[in-house]
Design a protein around this motif. Structure first.
Motif, mmCIF file in Angstrom:
data_model
loop_
_atom_site.group_PDB
_atom_site.id
_atom_site.type_symbol
_atom_site.label_atom_id
_atom_site.label_comp_id
_atom_site.label_asym_id
_atom_site.label_seq_id
_atom_site.Cartn_x
_atom_site.Cartn_y
_atom_site.Cartn_z
ATOM 1 N N PHE A 1 0.892 -8.141 -6.117
ATOM 2 C CA PHE A 1 1.533 -8.527 -4.966
ATOM 3 C C PHE A 1 2.758 -9.318 -5.413
ATOM 4 N N PHE A 2 2.475 -10.371 -6.267
ATOM 5 C CA PHE A 2 3.767 -11.330 -6.421
ATOM 6 C C PHE A 2 4.417 -10.718 -7.649
ATOM 7 N N ALA A 3 5.816 -11.239 -7.596
ATOM 8 C CA ALA A 3 6.458 -10.778 -8.689
ATOM 9 C C ALA A 3 6.060 -11.668 -10.026
ATOM 10 N N GLY A 4 5.700 -12.685 -9.807
ATOM 11 C CA GLY A 4 5.443 -13.328 -10.958
ATOM 12 C C GLY A 4 4.172 -12.582 -11.773
ATOM 13 N N ARG B 1 3.135 6.526 -26.807
ATOM 14 C CA ARG B 1 2.418 5.893 -25.425
ATOM 15 C C ARG B 1 3.297 4.515 -24.963
ATOM 16 N N LEU B 2 3.830 3.759 -26.121
ATOM 17 C CA LEU B 2 4.332 2.661 -25.811
ATOM 18 C C LEU B 2 5.621 2.759 -25.010
ATOM 19 N N SER B 3 6.594 4.101 -25.397
ATOM 20 C CA SER B 3 7.498 4.276 -24.311
ATOM 21 C C SER B 3 6.932 4.768 -23.095
ATOM 22 N N THR B 4 6.070 5.477 -22.813
ATOM 23 C CA THR B 4 5.572 5.775 -21.298
ATOM 24 C C THR B 4 5.314 4.384 -20.571
ATOM 25 N N ILE B 5 4.525 3.638 -21.341
ATOM 26 C CA ILE B 5 4.078 2.423 -20.834
ATOM 27 C C ILE B 5 5.231 1.543 -20.436
ATOM 28 N N GLY B 6 6.288 1.524 -21.094
ATOM 29 C CA GLY B 6 7.644 0.829 -20.893
ATOM 30 C C GLY B 6 8.047 1.453 -19.850
ATOM 31 N N MET B 7 7.916 2.748 -19.654
ATOM 32 C CA MET B 7 9.004 3.248 -18.504
ATOM 33 C C MET B 7 8.007 2.839 -16.942
ATOM 34 N N GLY B 8 6.727 2.807 -17.184
ATOM 35 C CA GLY B 8 6.076 2.486 -15.939
ATOM 36 C C GLY B 8 6.318 1.104 -15.746
ATOM 37 N N PHE B 9 6.316 0.208 -16.685
ATOM 38 C CA PHE B 9 6.626 -1.129 -16.587
ATOM 39 C C PHE B 9 8.016 -1.467 -15.800
ATOM 40 N N THR B 10 8.822 -0.802 -16.454
ATOM 41 C CA THR B 10 10.438 -0.558 -15.933
ATOM 42 C C THR B 10 10.332 -0.322 -14.422
ATOM 43 N N ILE B 11 9.514 0.519 -13.889
ATOM 44 C CA ILE B 11 9.479 1.285 -12.691
ATOM 45 C C ILE B 11 9.171 -0.053 -11.638
ATOM 46 N N CYS B 12 7.886 -0.669 -12.224
ATOM 47 C CA CYS B 12 7.312 -1.757 -11.350
ATOM 48 C C CYS B 12 8.152 -3.095 -11.335
ATOM 49 N N LEU B 13 8.752 -3.274 -12.658
ATOM 50 C CA LEU B 13 9.959 -4.379 -12.659
ATOM 51 C C LEU B 13 11.102 -4.197 -11.431
ATOM 52 N N PHE B 14 11.620 -2.887 -11.697
ATOM 53 C CA PHE B 14 12.681 -2.436 -10.833
ATOM 54 C C PHE B 14 12.119 -2.780 -9.112
ATOM 55 N N THR B 15 11.226 -2.144 -8.990
ATOM 56 C CA THR B 15 10.607 -2.234 -7.461
ATOM 57 C C THR B 15 10.575 -3.890 -7.147
ATOM 58 N N ASN B 16 9.557 -4.338 -7.913
ATOM 59 C CA ASN B 16 8.962 -5.812 -7.684
ATOM 60 C C ASN B 16 9.960 -6.689 -7.623
ATOM 61 N N LEU B 17 10.873 -6.661 -8.615
ATOM 62 C CA LEU B 17 12.139 -7.853 -8.496
ATOM 63 C C LEU B 17 13.210 -7.580 -7.803
ATOM 64 N N GLY C 1 0.796 -1.134 -0.062
ATOM 65 C CA GLY C 1 -0.103 0.061 0.087
ATOM 66 C C GLY C 1 0.734 1.177 0.082
ATOM 67 N N TRP C 2 1.842 1.290 0.946
ATOM 68 C CA TRP C 2 2.651 2.545 0.853
ATOM 69 C C TRP C 2 3.379 2.485 -0.375
ATOM 70 N N ASN C 3 3.782 1.451 -0.784
ATOM 71 C CA ASN C 3 4.552 1.288 -1.821
ATOM 72 C C ASN C 3 3.889 1.960 -3.123
ATOM 73 N N ARG C 4 2.723 1.755 -3.392
ATOM 74 C CA ARG C 4 1.943 1.952 -4.392
ATOM 75 C C ARG C 4 1.596 3.486 -4.489
ATOM 76 N N SER C 5 1.382 3.927 -3.235
ATOM 77 C CA SER C 5 1.177 5.730 -3.338
ATOM 78 C C SER C 5 2.514 6.189 -3.258
ATOM 79 N N GLY C 6 3.432 5.581 -2.643
ATOM 80 C CA GLY C 6 4.733 6.154 -2.884
ATOM 81 C C GLY C 6 4.888 6.488 -4.178
ATOM 82 N N PHE C 7 4.593 5.416 -5.050
ATOM 83 C CA PHE C 7 5.051 5.795 -6.516
ATOM 84 C C PHE C 7 4.390 6.723 -7.028
ATOM 85 N N GLY C 8 3.104 7.089 -6.888
ATOM 86 C CA GLY C 8 2.463 8.204 -7.192
ATOM 87 C C GLY C 8 3.114 9.420 -6.959
ATOM 88 N N SER C 9 3.745 9.477 -5.867
ATOM 89 C CA SER C 9 4.125 10.943 -5.299
ATOM 90 C C SER C 9 5.820 10.944 -6.096
#
Lengths: 373, 373
Positions: free
Chosen positions: A48-51, A145-161, A11-19
């Protein structure tokens, strides 16, 4: 339970992202409104899960690229046709591709792994085709759009993995191992209650709760989704790439059958046809020895899975279990069974269920041994 | 199965929408790019069951309005502060609201009904706050988007509630009723197999499949989600507004316990400790009478739920069942039980499980009667 704490952390993580995204926002000023898509991707893909994140992210990526590409082609084609044909071509293409993707979602093997990708494909395809923009502008927009989506995905992967990853494979591994412990406790609890009623039946004390077997019984869908996520997860820790997750599901299935037997055993406790005290007392010892041996075997199996240690329960414990079983069946002399009609039947049912468990645990031990190989 | 056909129908439906929206597209030209949001809403909100569509649509609407409104307020506030304070205010508001919404998702009762709304709230709030637009433009944009989302939702509602609606409540009703039939078949199948082995044991014929009890055992999560959707559905057909769906879940729970007993009963068939043929033959008749009476009671109960007919199984059938049970327990004479040690135990276990079922069916009958009131 650690899952809850992790959820809060998320939860903190997710809202942390927005900021976080906002504070570094000026950097992305050139992306303008498309920066939204990065945030949207983070919010939608972050699981929740990396997978789960990997599966959702890759599905989203593939769906977007495929849907966007085909959408562009269809749009270009329809513009070449022009006039009334334009509308018809677009209508037909939306219909055909939409139907194809929706049908593919009905195939079980595709639904299990690529369902989300198909939804995103339909969504993107329709958006691109129906938007009715000129092809040049569509491609330009798509790239942004693809580049921004890729950016979002990269951030997700980075924190999640990389930062404190929560692996579905670990969770599945632990949950299967802890089920053995659960069932062992349930068996012990049942036996204790059955024989404690002899002495303190009148006190009406609160029944000790041993409901672990219920959570085991209803764990099928959770196990399956975890195994699904685990298949997406890259090599990590003790799990290789082709780790036999199917074997885990099979073991889970056997554990659920054992749990069903425990339900019947518990039915004996609540049954209105109770054997007389004397009769119960006479089988107390062999039953308790048997139950503790069963529980001990289950704990052994659970630990060997947990620590991924090879164990040979079939060589070490099973012969002992079989001999105890023989002892128990011999102790059920005809005179005991025949003593009172109802009582004899009830006690025989109880003992029979205990013996059934020995067979089930034996099959289980075989599976666990195979997993070790 | 009609579910599959309906799914395919939904496939055509869904892609039909895309083209429909496109063909009437010129009408919405004034909405420009926002027309996308109507399509997006249709694709995202359109679900199989009417209740699911309603729940998702209303959640999405509420989440968007609440998130948008609060987001506007936060944006206005942060612009009043200005300068560096601007960024800080936005950061704090994203964090606070994001965390609050995420925490609320952890509360089970909110999670069950409003989970999707909370996700949309977080999404919208972040989008609005982070976009950093001036308040006036945000409100204008929000109104446009809301109207298109509303349009998409209306189309969904129209087709989903008026044209061939698929009600989750009907599905739950039928699935609970059909479970009785499933279990009845399983009981009959078990008995048949147990006694057929006497005559044709060597032929090794394929075992008749009666796996209905398995689907019953694993239906918990499906039942719960159906009940969840059913609560969103408006008054229709035979179901009133405060229809007791919880009662259905309770009955489902009892049916699952009965299914667990059937698993143990099936364990008797596969058990290595089989009673001798002669012994089995001697209890064949009372067992078969008992099983057919059990199956008949279950079918009766299932039909009374299906047709919403009040039935009084406790007055009409239960006394008969109890007397048959007494007969069976008397037929298990000490001489039979004592004849061979292992064999006696196995047959006693089988008969005991059958008797346990009588108790379970009695509890079930009581619940079904209460539902009728």
């Amino acid at each position: 339970f650690h899952l809850k704490a992790d959820s809060q952390y998320q939860g903190w993580n997710r809202s942390g992202f927005g900021s976080l995204l906002y504070l570094v926002g000026p950097l992305y000023k050139e992306f303008g409104e498309n920066a939204m898509w990065a945030i949207m991707t983070v919010v939608v893909v972050f699981e929740f899960f990396a997978g789960a994140t990997l599966s959702k992210g890759l599905n989203r990526g593939m769906g977007t690229i495929l849907g966007g590409g085909l959408g562009c082609l269809a749009a270009i084609l329809s513009q070449k046709v022009g006039g009334i044909g334009n509308s018809i071509t677009i209508g037909i293409s939306v219909f055909v591709f939409g139907a194809a993707a929706t049908y593919s979602r009905l195939v079980p093997s595709i639904k299990r792994r690529y369902d989300y990708g198909a939804v995103i494909f339909i969504l993107t395809f329709n958006l691109v085709v129906v938007s009715g923009l000129r092809a040049g502008k569509v491609i330009e927009l798509a790239c942004e759009r693809l580049s921004t989506i890729g950016m979002g995905f990269t951030i997700c992967l980075f924190t999640n993995l990389l930062i404190c990853p929560v692996w579905a494979s670990d969770e599945l591994h632990c949950s299967i191992a802890s089920k053995f412990e659960n069932l062992a406790c349930s068996i012990e609890g049942c036996l204790e209650e059955y024989f404690i009623m002899i002495n303190e039946k009148k006190e009406n004390q609160p029944i000790t709760s041993f409901d672990g077997y219920k959570s085991v019984l209803h764990s099928k869908s959770k196990d399956e989704s975890l195994a699904n996520f685990a298949r997406w997860e890259p090599w990590h820790g003790k799990f290789g790439h082709n780790y036999p997750w199917d074997k885990y599901l099979q073991i889970g299935e056997l554990l659920r059958e054992l749990a069903a037997t425990i339900i019947s055993l518990k039915g004996c406790l609540q049954s209105p046809q109770q054997p007389p005290l004397l009769l119960r007392q006479s089988v107390k010892e062999p039953c308790e020895v048997m139950a503790s041996l069963l529980a001990c075997t289950l704990r052994e199996l659970g630990e060997s899975i947990m620590n991924m240690r090879r164990c040979q329960p079939r060589v070490l414990i099973m012969p002992k279990l079989q001999s105890k079983r023989l002892e128990l069946s011999i102790s059920m002399t005809p005179s005991k069974l025949g003593s009172q009609e109802n009582g004899g039947l009830a006690i025989a049912g109880f003992v029979f269920l205990l013996m059934e468990m020995v067979d089930k645990v034996e099959v289980l031990a075989k599976e666990v041994e195979e997993l070790g190989d």
